[in-house]
Design a protein around this motif. Sequence first.
Motif: not given
Length: 188
Positions: A57, A97, A131-133, A61, A108-110, A149, A59, A100
């Motif tokens: 990912t 996922i 993806a987001t966190a 944030h 993560p939200q894929l 991050y 990812t 990660t």
Amino acid sequence: MSETNNFYFPCPVEQHYCSQCGGKLSRLIPPGDNRERDCCTQCGAVHYRNPLIVTGTVTVHDGKVLLCRRAIEPRYNTWTLPAGFMELKETTAQGAIRETVEEAGVQPQLGQLYTVMDAVRASQVHIYYLATADSDAVDPGEESLEAAYFALDEIPWDELSFTTVIETLKRYVADTEKQSYPTHFFST
């Protein structure tokens, strides 16, 4: 960026014995095929070696991208996107996922499929999803020395692990400037 960034995971080790009967394997072109394969001289089984799939990912944030510092070879102590080899009976999304979570401790939200890269020299295909966190909390697993991050202007470019990671991040930075995230396909 150093030339060592062109190092990829090694191809699977050559197989010398049949996994079905234990007989010795020979390299030859089986009937009806067009290239050499590992063939068992005892039971006749043909052993196909196919590319491995790496999935992970990008990812994000609060505009920062998640990177993990590798605790394993190859490229120990360099930064990478969370990714790894797919397992049997999982989808590329499930693998991304899982990797990660394992490497960064982040669920993560894929989002969409982002990059698909043919790593021909390594006999691999690398796939990354956006993806987001929900938070910036990390809990690196045993394959990571640390996870963090990074703002896009703080990415440690000279300390990145693999060409596929570098190329994916370059595209992400450029796409963020344009606020357009198409899926990219390329070879390294």
